[in-house]
Scaffold this motif. Sequence first.
Motif, PDB file in Angstrom:
ATOM      1  N   PHE A  37      54.335 -30.156 -16.853  1.00 46.36           N
ATOM      2  CA  PHE A  37      52.965 -31.658 -16.633  1.00 46.36           C
ATOM      3  C   PHE A  37      53.226 -32.371 -15.172  1.00 46.36           C
ATOM      4  O   PHE A  37      54.190 -31.586 -14.310  1.00 46.36           O
ATOM      5  CB  PHE A  37      54.468 -32.386 -17.796  1.00 46.36           C
ATOM      6  CG  PHE A  37      54.256 -32.213 -19.314  1.00 46.36           C
ATOM      7  CD1 PHE A  37      55.517 -31.038 -19.626  1.00 46.36           C
ATOM      8  CD2 PHE A  37      53.263 -32.274 -19.689  1.00 46.36           C
ATOM      9  CE1 PHE A  37      55.010 -30.007 -20.841  1.00 46.36           C
ATOM     10  CE2 PHE A  37      53.147 -31.596 -21.402  1.00 46.36           C
ATOM     11  CZ  PHE A  37      53.822 -31.125 -21.983  1.00 46.36           C
ATOM     12  N   GLU A  46      50.893 -35.860 -18.405  1.00 43.21           N
ATOM     13  CA  GLU A  46      49.821 -35.205 -18.127  1.00 43.21           C
ATOM     14  C   GLU A  46      49.924 -33.254 -18.281  1.00 43.21           C
ATOM     15  O   GLU A  46      50.361 -33.561 -17.284  1.00 43.21           O
ATOM     16  CB  GLU A  46      48.950 -34.871 -17.152  1.00 43.21           C
ATOM     17  CG  GLU A  46      47.191 -34.279 -17.646  1.00 43.21           C
ATOM     18  CD  GLU A  46      46.112 -34.431 -15.808  1.00 43.21           C
ATOM     19  OE1 GLU A  46      45.405 -33.303 -16.341  1.00 43.21           O
ATOM     20  OE2 GLU A  46      47.096 -34.622 -14.863  1.00 43.21           O
ATOM     21  N   GLY A  47      49.883 -32.657 -19.339  1.00 47.38           N
ATOM     22  CA  GLY A  47      50.498 -31.474 -19.257  1.00 47.38           C
ATOM     23  C   GLY A  47      49.285 -30.939 -18.382  1.00 47.38           C
ATOM     24  O   GLY A  47      47.855 -30.940 -18.858  1.00 47.38           O
ATOM     25  N   VAL A  48      49.888 -30.231 -17.736  1.00 49.34           N
ATOM     26  CA  VAL A  48      48.686 -28.905 -17.113  1.00 49.34           C
ATOM     27  C   VAL A  48      48.680 -27.661 -17.328  1.00 49.34           C
ATOM     28  O   VAL A  48      47.606 -26.977 -17.829  1.00 49.34           O
ATOM     29  CB  VAL A  48      49.241 -29.238 -15.455  1.00 49.34           C
ATOM     30  CG1 VAL A  48      48.847 -28.376 -14.671  1.00 49.34           C
ATOM     31  CG2 VAL A  48      49.539 -30.431 -15.091  1.00 49.34           C
ATOM     32  N   SER A  49      49.654 -26.857 -17.845  1.00 51.30           N
ATOM     33  CA  SER A  49      49.296 -25.676 -18.133  1.00 51.30           C
ATOM     34  C   SER A  49      50.664 -25.196 -18.778  1.00 51.30           C
ATOM     35  O   SER A  49      51.510 -25.697 -18.965  1.00 51.30           O
ATOM     36  CB  SER A  49      49.368 -24.767 -16.502  1.00 51.30           C
ATOM     37  OG  SER A  49      48.787 -23.594 -16.935  1.00 51.30           O
ATOM     38  N   TYR A  59      47.453 -21.406 -20.577  1.00 47.35           N
ATOM     39  CA  TYR A  59      46.597 -22.141 -21.507  1.00 47.35           C
ATOM     40  C   TYR A  59      46.510 -23.325 -20.317  1.00 47.35           C
ATOM     41  O   TYR A  59      47.383 -22.903 -19.742  1.00 47.35           O
ATOM     42  CB  TYR A  59      47.065 -23.200 -22.143  1.00 47.35           C
ATOM     43  CG  TYR A  59      46.501 -21.851 -23.729  1.00 47.35           C
ATOM     44  CD1 TYR A  59      48.448 -21.363 -24.233  1.00 47.35           C
ATOM     45  CD2 TYR A  59      45.461 -21.732 -24.534  1.00 47.35           C
ATOM     46  CE1 TYR A  59      48.043 -20.197 -25.361  1.00 47.35           C
ATOM     47  CE2 TYR A  59      45.248 -21.155 -25.423  1.00 47.35           C
ATOM     48  CZ  TYR A  59      47.176 -20.397 -26.111  1.00 47.35           C
ATOM     49  OH  TYR A  59      46.993 -19.364 -26.951  1.00 47.35           O
ATOM     50  N   TYR A  60      45.483 -24.292 -19.818  1.00 46.18           N
ATOM     51  CA  TYR A  60      45.497 -25.099 -18.713  1.00 46.18           C
ATOM     52  C   TYR A  60      44.741 -26.697 -19.443  1.00 46.18           C
ATOM     53  O   TYR A  60      43.313 -25.608 -19.963  1.00 46.18           O
ATOM     54  CB  TYR A  60      44.713 -24.249 -17.838  1.00 46.18           C
ATOM     55  CG  TYR A  60      45.079 -22.986 -17.263  1.00 46.18           C
ATOM     56  CD1 TYR A  60      45.186 -21.607 -17.181  1.00 46.18           C
ATOM     57  CD2 TYR A  60      45.660 -23.379 -15.724  1.00 46.18           C
ATOM     58  CE1 TYR A  60      45.170 -20.381 -17.476  1.00 46.18           C
ATOM     59  CE2 TYR A  60      46.644 -22.194 -15.513  1.00 46.18           C
ATOM     60  CZ  TYR A  60      46.156 -20.580 -15.975  1.00 46.18           C
ATOM     61  OH  TYR A  60      46.786 -19.930 -15.692  1.00 46.18           O
ATOM     62  N   ALA A  61      45.349 -28.070 -18.557  1.00 44.50           N
ATOM     63  CA  ALA A  61      44.008 -28.599 -18.678  1.00 44.50           C
ATOM     64  C   ALA A  61      42.848 -28.507 -18.432  1.00 44.50           C
ATOM     65  O   ALA A  61      42.683 -27.342 -17.131  1.00 44.50           O
ATOM     66  CB  ALA A  61      45.399 -29.199 -18.184  1.00 44.50           C
ATOM     67  N   GLU A  62      42.017 -28.800 -18.725  1.00 48.82           N
ATOM     68  CA  GLU A  62      40.651 -28.766 -17.658  1.00 48.82           C
ATOM     69  C   GLU A  62      40.929 -28.923 -16.049  1.00 48.82           C
ATOM     70  O   GLU A  62      39.859 -28.375 -15.630  1.00 48.82           O
ATOM     71  CB  GLU A  62      39.328 -29.921 -18.644  1.00 48.82           C
ATOM     72  CG  GLU A  62      38.979 -29.621 -19.595  1.00 48.82           C
ATOM     73  CD  GLU A  62      37.983 -28.683 -19.732  1.00 48.82           C
ATOM     74  OE1 GLU A  62      38.173 -27.008 -20.697  1.00 48.82           O
ATOM     75  OE2 GLU A  62      37.322 -27.937 -18.796  1.00 48.82           O
ATOM     76  N   SER A  63      41.431 -30.125 -16.102  1.00 48.39           N
ATOM     77  CA  SER A  63      41.767 -30.569 -14.745  1.00 48.39           C
ATOM     78  C   SER A  63      42.502 -29.517 -13.206  1.00 48.39           C
ATOM     79  O   SER A  63      42.495 -29.082 -12.649  1.00 48.39           O
ATOM     80  CB  SER A  63      42.524 -31.137 -13.963  1.00 48.39           C
ATOM     81  OG  SER A  63      43.779 -31.503 -14.737  1.00 48.39           O
ATOM     82  N   LYS A  65      41.730 -25.835 -15.141  1.00 46.99           N
ATOM     83  CA  LYS A  65      41.020 -24.462 -14.964  1.00 46.99           C
ATOM     84  C   LYS A  65      40.628 -24.292 -13.328  1.00 46.99           C
ATOM     85  O   LYS A  65      40.046 -24.589 -13.236  1.00 46.99           O
ATOM     86  CB  LYS A  65      40.129 -24.753 -15.695  1.00 46.99           C
ATOM     87  CG  LYS A  65      41.113 -24.739 -17.017  1.00 46.99           C
ATOM     88  CD  LYS A  65      39.792 -25.125 -18.552  1.00 46.99           C
ATOM     89  CE  LYS A  65      40.413 -24.640 -19.878  1.00 46.99           C
ATOM     90  NZ  LYS A  65      39.406 -25.012 -21.182  1.00 46.99           N
ATOM     91  N   PRO A 114      50.420 -29.779 -25.301  1.00 49.56           N
ATOM     92  CA  PRO A 114      51.479 -30.850 -24.606  1.00 49.56           C
ATOM     93  C   PRO A 114      51.980 -31.752 -25.732  1.00 49.56           C
ATOM     94  O   PRO A 114      52.465 -31.942 -23.979  1.00 49.56           O
ATOM     95  CB  PRO A 114      49.858 -31.240 -23.840  1.00 49.56           C
ATOM     96  CG  PRO A 114      48.915 -30.898 -23.962  1.00 49.56           C
ATOM     97  CD  PRO A 114      48.947 -29.579 -25.763  1.00 49.56           C
TER      98      PRO A 114
END
Length: 131
Positions: A37, A46-49, A59-63, A65, A114
């Motif tokens: 995070f 924010e959850g990042v991955s 899994y990844y956040a859009e930011s 990827k 997240p």
Amino acid sequence: EAQLVESGGGLVQAGGSLRLSCSASEFAFDDYVIAWFRQAPGKAHEGVSCISSSDGRTYYAESAKGRFTISSDDAKKNTVYLQMNSLKPEDTAVYSCAAKYNNSLGNNWYRVWPLLSYDYWGQGTQVTVSS
């Protein structure tokens, strides 16, 4: 006492790379969801991955990827990494890792990763990206 410790943060120029490490003490990442995070001043947490230690799904956040890669250390069963490439000033934040024991999450945990109630949290490591 079981805990998580992050390392690898620092100051880097835009376009540079950093690799963060999350190490667990007093336990191994057997059947855990381990997540990264971040929180920047004035911004939401924010959850990042995240990665599932049991099957390696990530899994990844859009930011994140295409720029960040989460991985586990096959030799060290208690360490997870976050490789961050092409860093941007907007990636500046305190990055924390968290771990959730995956004994009763069900098959759809990845849809809300997240928002899971994580069992362990690290203290965080500062990442600063200069422009």
